[in-house]
Design a protein around this motif. Structure first.
Motif, PDB file in Angstrom:
ATOM      1  N   ALA A 278      -4.534   1.671   3.914  1.00  0.00           N
ATOM      2  CA  ALA A 278      -4.634   1.486   5.368  1.00  0.00           C
ATOM      3  C   ALA A 278      -3.432   0.714   5.886  1.00  0.00           C
ATOM      4  CB  ALA A 278      -5.926   0.752   5.727  1.00  0.00           C
ATOM      5  N   GLN A 279      -3.042  -0.337   5.184  1.00  0.00           N
ATOM      6  CA  GLN A 279      -1.901  -1.144   5.613  1.00  0.00           C
ATOM      7  C   GLN A 279      -0.609  -0.339   5.552  1.00  0.00           C
ATOM      8  OE1 GLN A 279      -2.616  -4.363   6.869  1.00  0.00           O
ATOM      9  NE2 GLN A 279      -0.644  -3.853   7.788  1.00  0.00           N
ATOM     10  N   ALA A 280      -0.494   0.542   4.563  1.00  0.00           N
ATOM     11  CA  ALA A 280       0.704   1.389   4.464  1.00  0.00           C
ATOM     12  C   ALA A 280       0.835   2.298   5.689  1.00  0.00           C
ATOM     13  CB  ALA A 280       0.662   2.221   3.180  1.00  0.00           C
ATOM     14  N   VAL A 281      -0.271   2.833   6.172  1.00  0.00           N
ATOM     15  CA  VAL A 281      -0.238   3.677   7.368  1.00  0.00           C
ATOM     16  C   VAL A 281       0.101   2.824   8.590  1.00  0.00           C
ATOM     17  CG1 VAL A 281      -1.640   5.109   8.928  1.00  0.00           C
ATOM     18  CG2 VAL A 281      -1.797   5.433   6.451  1.00  0.00           C
ATOM     19  N   ILE A 282      -0.519   1.671   8.693  1.00  0.00           N
ATOM     20  CA  ILE A 282      -0.277   0.771   9.830  1.00  0.00           C
ATOM     21  C   ILE A 282       1.187   0.315   9.867  1.00  0.00           C
ATOM     22  CG2 ILE A 282      -0.847  -1.514  10.768  1.00  0.00           C
ATOM     23  CD1 ILE A 282      -3.760  -0.958   9.649  1.00  0.00           C
ATOM     24  N   ASP A 283       1.748   0.024   8.703  1.00  0.00           N
ATOM     25  CA  ASP A 283       3.134  -0.447   8.623  1.00  0.00           C
ATOM     26  C   ASP A 283       4.162   0.680   8.743  1.00  0.00           C
ATOM     27  OD1 ASP A 283       2.190  -3.018   8.287  1.00  0.00           O
ATOM     28  OD2 ASP A 283       2.447  -3.020   6.098  1.00  0.00           O
ATOM     29  N   GLY A 284       3.735   1.942   8.637  1.00  0.00           N
ATOM     30  CA  GLY A 284       4.646   3.085   8.706  1.00  0.00           C
ATOM     31  C   GLY A 284       4.911   3.510  10.142  1.00  0.00           C
ATOM     32  N   PRO A 285       5.522   4.672  10.312  1.00  0.00           N
ATOM     33  CA  PRO A 285       5.896   5.123  11.660  1.00  0.00           C
ATOM     34  C   PRO A 285       4.712   5.392  12.584  1.00  0.00           C
ATOM     35  CG  PRO A 285       6.365   6.823  10.024  1.00  0.00           C
ATOM     36  CD  PRO A 285       5.957   5.592   9.285  1.00  0.00           C
ATOM     37  N   ARG A 286       3.528   5.591  12.037  1.00  0.00           N
ATOM     38  CA  ARG A 286       2.360   5.824  12.890  1.00  0.00           C
ATOM     39  C   ARG A 286       1.921   4.534  13.591  1.00  0.00           C
ATOM     40  NH1 ARG A 286       1.645   8.898   8.308  1.00  0.00           N
ATOM     41  NH2 ARG A 286       1.509  11.133   8.713  1.00  0.00           N
ATOM     42  N   GLY A 287       2.056   3.401  12.906  1.00  0.00           N
ATOM     43  CA  GLY A 287       1.788   2.110  13.518  1.00  0.00           C
ATOM     44  C   GLY A 287       0.328   1.733  13.688  1.00  0.00           C
TER      45      GLY A 287
ATOM     46  N   MET B 205      -5.788   9.833   0.515  1.00  0.00           N
ATOM     47  CA  MET B 205      -5.177   9.377   1.754  1.00  0.00           C
ATOM     48  C   MET B 205      -3.703   9.019   1.544  1.00  0.00           C
ATOM     49  SD  MET B 205      -6.463   6.455   4.344  1.00  0.00           S
ATOM     50  CE  MET B 205      -5.343   5.580   5.405  1.00  0.00           C
ATOM     51  N   ALA B 206      -3.384   8.348   0.455  1.00  0.00           N
ATOM     52  CA  ALA B 206      -1.994   7.972   0.184  1.00  0.00           C
ATOM     53  C   ALA B 206      -1.121   9.221   0.032  1.00  0.00           C
ATOM     54  CB  ALA B 206      -1.914   7.101  -1.070  1.00  0.00           C
ATOM     55  N   ALA B 207      -1.620  10.209  -0.688  1.00  0.00           N
ATOM     56  CA  ALA B 207      -0.856  11.446  -0.875  1.00  0.00           C
ATOM     57  C   ALA B 207      -0.714  12.191   0.449  1.00  0.00           C
ATOM     58  CB  ALA B 207      -1.537  12.329  -1.921  1.00  0.00           C
ATOM     59  N   ALA B 208      -1.794  12.268   1.198  1.00  0.00           N
ATOM     60  CA  ALA B 208      -1.766  12.979   2.477  1.00  0.00           C
ATOM     61  C   ALA B 208      -0.838  12.290   3.464  1.00  0.00           C
ATOM     62  CB  ALA B 208      -3.185  13.083   3.055  1.00  0.00           C
ATOM     63  N   GLN B 209      -0.894  10.991   3.540  1.00  0.00           N
ATOM     64  CA  GLN B 209      -0.062  10.281   4.519  1.00  0.00           C
ATOM     65  C   GLN B 209       1.412  10.420   4.173  1.00  0.00           C
ATOM     66  OE1 GLN B 209       1.776   7.515   5.856  1.00  0.00           O
ATOM     67  NE2 GLN B 209       2.307   6.872   3.822  1.00  0.00           N
ATOM     68  N   ALA B 210       1.746  10.438   2.887  1.00  0.00           N
ATOM     69  CA  ALA B 210       3.155  10.624   2.499  1.00  0.00           C
ATOM     70  C   ALA B 210       3.636  12.023   2.886  1.00  0.00           C
ATOM     71  CB  ALA B 210       3.329  10.384   1.001  1.00  0.00           C
ATOM     72  N   MET B 211       2.826  13.033   2.618  1.00  0.00           N
ATOM     73  CA  MET B 211       3.198  14.389   2.985  1.00  0.00           C
ATOM     74  C   MET B 211       3.306  14.530   4.501  1.00  0.00           C
ATOM     75  SD  MET B 211       1.321  18.042   2.319  1.00  0.00           S
ATOM     76  CE  MET B 211       1.662  18.091   0.574  1.00  0.00           C
TER      77      MET B 211
END
Length: 184
Positions: free
Chosen positions: A21-30, A46-52
């Motif tokens: 969750a923090q990786a998504v929040i800290d990434g370009p999606r915010g 989720m980690a694999a999907a968010q990276a793709m």
């Protein structure tokens, strides 16, 4: 319609859930929204999907305008309100004409599009509706976008089909949006 896999309070997340969750929040999606809410139940997926998704949405070989158009065609094919609410305004902001967006929402072929948008639209419709792409459309796409661009375009269709299936199954509610909801 009931949100089957709604938000989980941050303090109730497991450690693997918190990390992703923090990786998504800290990434370009915010922020954590849309498909990432139900995906939290499977942190590794989720980690694999968010990276793709981060690659396909922000760095694809066909560029943001055409990626957003492909996302809209896919969202329309799956009647996916969340993706439509998020990406219709982004498509407009990135140069896709409002009349094109309105036509896609109404399941009509847009009357006038630049050549690259026409090709992306037709490629996506063939892939989504016929489950294949004609030799003619494929050759035109390779000529315009190269093999990497064609692979990325197919990847966008597949990724947003996956997200559409996930959110349609979870009954994820659409966020507030400047875009009108997709008609039935």
């Amino acid at each position: 319609m009931t949100d089957r896999l709604g938000p989980i309070p941050f303090e109730q997340l497991s450690e693997p859930q918190r990390v992703v969750a923090q990786a998504v929040i800290d990434g370009p999606r915010g922020a954590l929204y849309g498909p990432f809410v139900p995906l939290l139940r499977s942190p590794e997926l989720m980690a694999a999907a968010q990276a793709m998704g981060e690659y396909l949405r922000y760095r694809s070989a066909i560029g943001t305008r055409l990626s957003e158009l492909a996302i809209l065609v896919t969202a329309r094919q799956w009647s996916q309100q969340v993706e439509w609410a998020i990406h219709a305004p982004l498509a407009l902001h990135n140069g896709v004409a409002g009349s094109t967006i309105e036509a896609i929402a109404a399941r009509r072929r847009p009357a006038e599009m630049p050549a690259d948008e026409t090709l992306v639209h037709d490629f996506c419709l063939e892939l989504q509706q016929r489950r294949m792409v004609s030799d003619h459309t494929y050759a035109a796409a390779v000529a315009m976008f190269g093999e990497r661009g064609v692979v990325d375009l197919m990847g966008i269709n597949g990724y947003y089909t996956f997200l559409s299936m996930l959110m349609n199954g979870a009954q994820t509610p659409a966020p507030a949006s400047s875009a009108a909801p997709l008609p039935e």
